[in-house]
Design a protein around this motif. Sequence first.
Motif, PDB file in Angstrom:
ATOM      1  N   LEU A   1      22.529  95.388  55.523  1.00 44.79           N
ATOM      2  CA  LEU A   1      22.039  96.508  56.325  1.00 44.79           C
ATOM      3  C   LEU A   1      22.115  96.186  57.816  1.00 44.79           C
ATOM      4  CD1 LEU A   1      20.853  99.321  56.266  1.00 44.79           C
ATOM      5  CD2 LEU A   1      18.582  98.311  55.937  1.00 44.79           C
ATOM      6  N   MET A   2      21.827  94.937  58.171  1.00 45.21           N
ATOM      7  CA  MET A   2      21.928  94.516  59.576  1.00 45.21           C
ATOM      8  C   MET A   2      23.369  94.637  60.081  1.00 45.21           C
ATOM      9  SD  MET A   2      19.012  93.383  61.001  1.00 45.21           S
ATOM     10  CE  MET A   2      19.398  92.083  62.147  1.00 45.21           C
ATOM     11  N   HIS A   3      24.332  94.300  59.221  1.00 49.20           N
ATOM     12  CA  HIS A   3      25.727  94.402  59.635  1.00 49.20           C
ATOM     13  C   HIS A   3      26.120  95.855  59.879  1.00 49.20           C
ATOM     14  CE1 HIS A   3      30.182  94.470  58.871  1.00 49.20           C
ATOM     15  NE2 HIS A   3      30.097  93.521  59.792  1.00 49.20           N
ATOM     16  N   ALA A   4      25.645  96.758  59.025  1.00 48.97           N
ATOM     17  CA  ALA A   4      25.942  98.175  59.232  1.00 48.97           C
ATOM     18  C   ALA A   4      25.320  98.686  60.533  1.00 48.97           C
ATOM     19  CB  ALA A   4      25.425  98.985  58.038  1.00 48.97           C
ATOM     20  N   ILE A   5      24.085  98.262  60.819  1.00 48.18           N
ATOM     21  CA  ILE A   5      23.422  98.662  62.069  1.00 48.18           C
ATOM     22  C   ILE A   5      24.165  98.081  63.262  1.00 48.18           C
ATOM     23  CG2 ILE A   5      21.297  98.416  63.417  1.00 48.18           C
ATOM     24  CD1 ILE A   5      19.762  98.470  60.766  1.00 48.18           C
ATOM     25  N   LEU A   6      24.593  96.831  63.143  1.00 51.53           N
ATOM     26  CA  LEU A   6      25.338  96.190  64.237  1.00 51.53           C
ATOM     27  C   LEU A   6      26.612  96.962  64.551  1.00 51.53           C
ATOM     28  CD1 LEU A   6      25.885  93.807  66.172  1.00 51.53           C
ATOM     29  CD2 LEU A   6      26.952  92.621  64.251  1.00 51.53           C
ATOM     30  N   CYS A   7      27.347  97.372  63.537  1.00 50.33           N
ATOM     31  CA  CYS A   7      28.586  98.129  63.772  1.00 50.33           C
ATOM     32  C   CYS A   7      28.304  99.430  64.515  1.00 50.33           C
ATOM     33  CB  CYS A   7      29.290  98.402  62.443  1.00 50.33           C
ATOM     34  SG  CYS A   7      29.959  96.915  61.647  1.00 50.33           S
TER      35      CYS A   7
END
Length: 549
Positions: A350-356
């Motif tokens: 989920l953090m990676h999706a938010i980062l993108c």
Amino acid sequence: MPQILIEKQRKPPACDACKAKKYHVCTTTPVPRGRPPKNRLPACSSLPPSPPQSLRPRPSPPLPVQPVYKISPACPPLTPEFVAHCLEAVQSTPQYNHPLIATTSIDMDIRAVSFQLHLLPPQSRVLALCIICCASLTSFHPSMLGDGPRPESFVDQNFFLSSSDLFGCGIRRGPAYRALLIEALKAAWELGIILQPSNENAASCYLLDLVEQCDFTGISRPWADAYISHIRALAPIWRSENSHAIPDSAHWVGYLMGDALISARNRTPMLATPNDQLLFCGPPPPSLEALMASLTNSTSVSSLWGSLNSYLYHVIDMVRQLSETVAGDYPRLGPLSEGAALDFLSSLSLMHAILCLLLDHIDRVIATADINSPLILEDMSRTCAYGAISGFTGLVLPFYRELVYREGSDVQVHNQYTYDRLGFLRGKAHDMAILAVRQMARAIRYLPKIHYMPVHWQTVLGWAEFCLEEAQSGVPLSPEFMQDVETITKELKGMGYSLEVASAPKSVALIERLEEHVSRAIADMFLPPELPLVARNTTEPKPNTDYEL
């Protein structure tokens, strides 16, 4: 026979305490009259009462045993000209923008004494020495680099982008830097800054911990411990001076995140407590799911910065989660909790999706900035992008390393099922690490072509070692991955300008092996397409599995 008269000796008067038993209001202190008797000690009852324990002056705590340092002849003379140069050099180090340093007036103080450090008050002088020590890692002054090749300015593209003597700069810089560090440490120990909370002492402890991260990773961080302890003691004063609010709380989130990531990287407990996080960063932000929804529905610049602060806040929480459930001292006493590992993997995804989403918004801000926009907006956007990516990548690699350690530990593997489950979790973490390599290279590309990040040596080194493991694994790697490897390798080489450790045999061997794999990948891209991949691989040497990181 004459009668001898013996004079009856009078009793001494009662003391105040005894009299108080009978007379609860009046007190009488005896006043000596006439000549005192010779060689006569006063009766104990006539001594004045001792003050209560709580009112007695407490002795100052003893200073720590000071290490014995030898003054190195390599220490550059702290002339006003050299000090002024270092003040300019330190501005290119992002860590110098810490809100703690802004609470001091060190810049004005140094300029007020015309850059003569011996005229500063003791605590300010220690802080000035720490600042000069940090600045010496980026300085090109002859006192630091001698007579060899060096840049003419901090943005000398001809030197930084084409010079082959970056390692030479780091080697020549080493003795002078170490001598300056010793002088800063001597002054810090002599003054006992680790025991006396103040804005200046807290800032000095922060900077001394910072330079330790360049080439030292111990099991403890005494200067960081003192830094956190000091700001914890100073926080009530700051709040009372700023209407019950910590100044620059938005900036504190990023710097506390950086400190937490160092703990995760070093596999040591976090220094800042949850209460510290609330005190300096404010109340908890919305959940990751809510943050994801807000970024999807809003594209305004103002909401972007608020979302970024919430993201960094969650990074701190996840470092604590990693320590308390997976990689900390207590979780390592028993078998890996599969549920904890799966929860962390889910949060990472989920953090990676938010980062993108965050990076998409930041790219839009940078792309739409025109000549009329303030340059600081673009610089701030790039810095924020680098910080956001550092938060994600700084979580992924420690998590992956812990699962590799667990999978290879005989203590943790009790049966085939457990081994298979650990392999599954490690594989998922490995996939996340491959994504993190792409983001790490992207973070480096956000920075200006000429930048100074010597304090991130251990972080970049860790990712370079992971890239080499992948290149030696024999698994086919995509051209995009090898381009990212090339970016990380160049960053590692660029740090040779600042750090002597970059030219150590182990570091040089790592860089050379990475460059070999990158060169081979580039050559493969230009081979005739009809040549089978198997035929090409048969001519390649096998990976050197004896290479030790």
